[in-house]
Design an enzyme around this catalytic site. Structure first.
Site, PDB file in Angstrom:
ATOM      1  N   ARG A  49       0.851  -1.205   0.000  1.00  0.00           N
ATOM      2  CA  ARG A  49       0.000   0.000   0.000  1.00  0.00           C
ATOM      3  C   ARG A  49       0.884   1.252   0.000  1.00  0.00           C
ATOM      4  O   ARG A  49       0.535   2.268  -0.593  1.00  0.00           O
ATOM      5  CB  ARG A  49      -0.951  -0.001   1.202  1.00  0.00           C
ATOM      6  CG  ARG A  49      -1.722   1.302   1.352  1.00  0.00           C
ATOM      7  CD  ARG A  49      -3.089   1.177   2.025  1.00  0.00           C
ATOM      8  NE  ARG A  49      -3.112   0.305   3.174  1.00  0.00           N
ATOM      9  CZ  ARG A  49      -2.592   0.603   4.382  1.00  0.00           C
ATOM     10  NH1 ARG A  49      -2.029   1.771   4.597  1.00  0.00           N
ATOM     11  NH2 ARG A  49      -2.667  -0.267   5.372  1.00  0.00           N
ATOM     12  N   TYR A 101     -15.350  16.308 -17.148  1.00  0.00           N
ATOM     13  CA  TYR A 101     -15.762  14.909 -17.243  1.00  0.00           C
ATOM     14  C   TYR A 101     -16.938  14.686 -16.280  1.00  0.00           C
ATOM     15  O   TYR A 101     -16.897  15.133 -15.126  1.00  0.00           O
ATOM     16  CB  TYR A 101     -14.567  14.027 -16.865  1.00  0.00           C
ATOM     17  CG  TYR A 101     -14.907  12.588 -16.668  1.00  0.00           C
ATOM     18  CD1 TYR A 101     -15.285  11.794 -17.745  1.00  0.00           C
ATOM     19  CD2 TYR A 101     -14.844  11.998 -15.406  1.00  0.00           C
ATOM     20  CE1 TYR A 101     -15.598  10.463 -17.563  1.00  0.00           C
ATOM     21  CE2 TYR A 101     -15.149  10.667 -15.223  1.00  0.00           C
ATOM     22  CZ  TYR A 101     -15.526   9.901 -16.302  1.00  0.00           C
ATOM     23  OH  TYR A 101     -15.844   8.586 -16.118  1.00  0.00           O
ATOM     24  N   ASP A 173      -6.524  18.439 -15.286  1.00  0.00           N
ATOM     25  CA  ASP A 173      -6.795  17.076 -15.757  1.00  0.00           C
ATOM     26  C   ASP A 173      -6.257  16.991 -17.183  1.00  0.00           C
ATOM     27  O   ASP A 173      -6.787  17.614 -18.092  1.00  0.00           O
ATOM     28  CB  ASP A 173      -8.308  16.819 -15.701  1.00  0.00           C
ATOM     29  CG  ASP A 173      -8.677  15.385 -16.091  1.00  0.00           C
ATOM     30  OD1 ASP A 173      -7.945  14.784 -16.904  1.00  0.00           O
ATOM     31  OD2 ASP A 173      -9.706  14.895 -15.605  1.00  0.00           O
ATOM     32  N   LYS A 198      -7.241   5.782 -19.976  1.00  0.00           N
ATOM     33  CA  LYS A 198      -7.462   6.268 -21.334  1.00  0.00           C
ATOM     34  C   LYS A 198      -6.180   6.166 -22.162  1.00  0.00           C
ATOM     35  O   LYS A 198      -5.721   5.074 -22.411  1.00  0.00           O
ATOM     36  CB  LYS A 198      -8.022   7.697 -21.268  1.00  0.00           C
ATOM     37  CG  LYS A 198      -9.107   7.891 -20.191  1.00  0.00           C
ATOM     38  CD  LYS A 198     -10.381   7.115 -20.455  1.00  0.00           C
ATOM     39  CE  LYS A 198     -11.356   7.096 -19.276  1.00  0.00           C
ATOM     40  NZ  LYS A 198     -11.752   8.378 -18.751  1.00  0.00           N
TER      41      LYS A 198
HETATM   42  C1  LIG Z   1     -12.318   8.859 -17.559  1.00  0.00           C
HETATM   43  C2  LIG Z   1     -11.940  10.183 -17.043  1.00  0.00           C
HETATM   44  C3  LIG Z   1     -11.773  10.395 -15.680  1.00  0.00           C
HETATM   45  C4  LIG Z   1     -12.039   9.302 -14.653  1.00  0.00           C
HETATM   46  O1  LIG Z   1     -11.131   8.255 -14.770  1.00  0.00           O
HETATM   47  P1  LIG Z   1     -11.490   6.711 -14.436  1.00  0.00           P
HETATM   48  O2  LIG Z   1     -10.198   6.028 -14.700  1.00  0.00           O
HETATM   49  O3  LIG Z   1     -12.599   6.308 -15.343  1.00  0.00           O
HETATM   50  O4  LIG Z   1     -11.896   6.671 -13.016  1.00  0.00           O
HETATM   51  C5  LIG Z   1     -11.369  11.656 -15.266  1.00  0.00           C
HETATM   52  N1  LIG Z   1     -11.166  12.653 -16.146  1.00  0.00           N
HETATM   53  C6  LIG Z   1     -11.315  12.475 -17.476  1.00  0.00           C
HETATM   54  C7  LIG Z   1     -11.077  13.605 -18.405  1.00  0.00           C
HETATM   55  C8  LIG Z   1     -11.716  11.238 -17.960  1.00  0.00           C
HETATM   56  O5  LIG Z   1     -11.893  11.076 -19.280  1.00  0.00           O
END
Ligand SMILES: *Cc1c(COP(=O)(O)O)cnc(C)c1O
Length: 364
Positions: A49, A101, A173, A198
């Site tokens: 962890r 998002y 982000d 992603k």
């Molecule tokens: C998918 C996404 C998230 C969240 O991520 P997860 O891995 O699905 O929890 C946050 N910000 C953006 C821009 C995303 O496309």
């Protein structure tokens, strides 16, 4: 020699600290705990962890890519967001891009607000409005650029000047552009957030999230929260993301090439009213003439898959109103233009002519 160029960084990243075998690939250290060599002694690893060698190699690679001093890997992008928001206390305020998002909006509206932190949304591309929204209790500005799904742009460097003046954290982000096209820390951001699910992973085979910083004090606070909350990424998933990153730069090149051609082609179709594309990466939003056309596209495409998520080698198409943005309040959605004619396409690495033919068959 320190490697700086992104194509080489993606392939060579950060090596396994413990490698005495010559292995090219960082192994999966599938171990929850680590034996101590003596009383009060440590190998550098005590319990997974806190840290695990596979995760450590991944984190160092992400830090290198974003030009940060530290990166932390989480089980999902939302887990990274949840840990990040523990930096704030009741009475604080966060200002966020109005077109985030959908999952981030759900988290901020339902969890962060419940914990006594105020969240205000606005177009962070509009610096003058942003300045007016800042209050004595404003602690952070959270930016997504390009935004999701409307592809609005925010000038990170300009927002950073405002934030530094007021001693406010700037969080970006960077999921959509990745460090291949945008390095927010170099533009003055304090923390970068990623959904590693992603583009970084890139194969739609696992979930991951990251926080990256170049500020020692923030890194210490976030590391403490990390080990305390325990939303860390498991060794096998770290391995998958490390493997994905080896081809990140070349995937982004092909994806951008495909997306530019598709965006141009969509713009020439009579059943497409508008196309939004930031010019790099693979995210395109487009509005069709009617809701029927939008539904026909979703149910008719054969190569492109109708599925949530983005950033993988497979092209995916989503219906933001029913999927990613279903939990965004309707008035907020409408004012942004997220309606029943809007589709969001994540372009993959397939042959672009096949992708265009797939769309042409349903847009005739
Ligand atoms: C998918 C996404 C998230 C969240 O991520 P997860 O891995 O699905 O929890 C946050 N910000 C953006 C821009 C995303 O496309």
């Amino acid at each position: 020699m320190s490697i700086k160029r992104i194509n080489t960084l993606c392939v060579h990243g950060e090596k396994d600290n413990n490698n005495s075998t010559g292995a090219i690939t960082v192994p999966v250290y599938q171990s929850a705990t680590f034996a101590h060599p003596g009383v009060g002694q440590t190998t550098g690893y005590d319990y997974s962890r806190l840290q695990n060698p596979t995760r450590e190699a991944l984190e160092k690679t992400i830090a290198l890519l974003e030009n940060g001093t530290d990166a932390m890997a989480f089980s999902t992008g939302m887990a990274a967001m949840a840990v990040l928001c523990e930096l704030f206390s009741p009475g604080d305020q966060i200002i966020a891009t109005n077109d985030l998002y959908g999952g981030s909006v759900r988290f901020l509206n339902n969890v962060v607000k419940k914990n006594g932190v105020a969240v205000d949304y606005l177009d962070t591309g509009d610096i003058e409005s942003l300045k007016k929204k800042i209050l004595p209790n404003t602690k952070a500005v959270l930016v997504e650029t390009p935004s999701n799904p409307m592809m609005q742009l925010t000038d990170i460097a300009a927002v950073s000047v405002v934030c530094k003046e007021k001693n406010i954290l700037l969080i970006v982000d960077n999921t959509f552009l990745t460090p291949v096209y945008q390095k927010p820390l170099e533009l003055g951001a304090d923390i970068v957030l990623h959904s590693g699910t992603k583009y970084l992973g890139g194969h739609n085979d696992t979930l991951a999230g990251f926080l990256v910083t170049n500020n020692i004090e923030l890194s210490e606070k976030l590391r403490f929260l990390c080990k305390t909350i325990g939303a860390c990424l498991a060794p096998w998933d770290c391995y998958l993301i490390l493997r994905g990153i080896k081809t990140l730069a070349i995937r982004m090149e092909r994806i951008t090439d495909n997306a530019r051609k598709i965006a141009r082609w969509l713009g020439s179709r009579s059943k497409v009213r508008s196309v939004r594309y930031a010019g790099e990466s693979g995210m395109i939003s487009f509005e069709t003439d009617t809701a029927e056309t939008a539904r026909k596209v979703l149910s008719g495409v054969r190569i492109i898959l109708y599925a949530e998520s983005l950033g993988g080698v497979e092209s995916l198409i989503t219906y933001p109103i029913l999927q990613t943005h279903a939990d965004v309040p309707e008035d907020a959605r409408e004012s942004l233009g997220i309606n029943d004619r809007l589709l969001r396409l994540s372009v993959g690495i397939e042959d672009v002519d096949d992708l265009i033919a797939d769309l042409e068959a349903v847009l005739e």
